[in-house]
Write a protein that holds these residues in place. Structure first.
Motif, short mmCIF file in Angstrom:
data_model
loop_
_atom_site.label_atom_id
_atom_site.label_comp_id
_atom_site.label_asym_id
_atom_site.label_seq_id
_atom_site.Cartn_x
_atom_site.Cartn_y
_atom_site.Cartn_z
N LYS A 12 -17.31 42.69 -29.80
CA LYS A 12 -15.94 43.07 -30.17
C LYS A 12 -15.24 43.78 -29.02
N LYS A 13 -15.96 44.62 -28.31
CA LYS A 13 -15.39 45.33 -27.16
C LYS A 13 -14.92 44.33 -26.10
N HIS A 14 -15.73 43.32 -25.83
CA HIS A 14 -15.36 42.32 -24.84
C HIS A 14 -14.16 41.49 -25.30
N LEU A 15 -14.06 41.23 -26.59
CA LEU A 15 -12.90 40.49 -27.10
C LEU A 15 -11.62 41.28 -26.82
N ILE A 16 -11.65 42.57 -27.09
CA ILE A 16 -10.47 43.41 -26.86
C ILE A 16 -10.16 43.48 -25.36
N LEU A 17 -11.18 43.62 -24.53
CA LEU A 17 -10.95 43.65 -23.09
C LEU A 17 -10.36 42.32 -22.60
N ALA A 18 -10.79 41.22 -23.18
CA ALA A 18 -10.23 39.91 -22.83
C ALA A 18 -8.75 39.86 -23.19
N GLY A 19 -8.40 40.46 -24.31
CA GLY A 19 -7.00 40.48 -24.74
C GLY A 19 -6.12 41.38 -23.89
N GLU A 25 -6.66 42.65 -33.76
CA GLU A 25 -6.23 43.44 -32.60
C GLU A 25 -6.08 42.54 -31.37
N TYR A 26 -7.03 41.64 -31.19
CA TYR A 26 -6.98 40.69 -30.07
C TYR A 26 -5.70 39.84 -30.14
#
Length: 150
Positions: free
Chosen positions: A71-78, A110-111
């Motif tokens: 989930k953290k990586h998904l947000i960072l990707a966004g 959030e993404y």
């Protein structure tokens, strides 16, 4: 290979390693992609590097059962500033779909809010709105081509 040329080609190599199931190699390439990107913030490919490296790291985290890390990586990707490709075609939704399949709605919502920042044309805003509506109803949207953009 020159550093500049490497920066443009490493994404393909990273996805090839991931698709071949060579996850350790894909992680090393994603980390290298992010390191190269750190010194190229004004380059048009910077946003692609941030987006795709974090998506690969997130997908590998999910395969390892590390949900919070995924989930953290998904947000960072966004949090990418976008790129010519991302601004036109939009985000890759493969990690988001996998997280939805694991019951993780909030990170995906959030993404999608973050993606509106770089993919904010009328058509894409409507598409994101429809995806969010489906997710709130407990459905997994048909992300179509956005599952395959690399």
């Amino acid at each position: 290979m020159m550093k500049q040329e490497r920066f443009f080609n490493i994404g393909k190599e990273m996805y090839a390693a991931f698709d071949a199931g060579e996850f350790d190699k894909a992680v090393k390439l994603a980390d290298e992609y992010l390191r190269l990107a750190a010194s190229k913030k004004t380059n048009w490919n910077y946003g692609n590097a941030i987006h795709h490296a974090h998506l690969i790291l997130g997908r590998i985290s999910l395969k390892k059962g590390l949900m919070e890390q995924a989930k953290k990586h998904l947000i960072l990707a966004g949090k990418t500033p976008g790129s010519p490709q991302l601004n036109s075609f939009g985000p890759n939704m493969a990690l988001a779909k996998a997280l939805l399949e694991n019951g993780e709605k909030n990170a995906v919502l959030e993404y999608l809010n973050l993606c509106k920042i770089f993919w904010g044309k009328l058509f894409s805003t409507i598409k994101i709105w429809k995806w969010k509506q489906a997710i709130r109803k407990g459905q997994i949207p048909d992300f179509r081509a956005n599952l395959f953009y690399k």
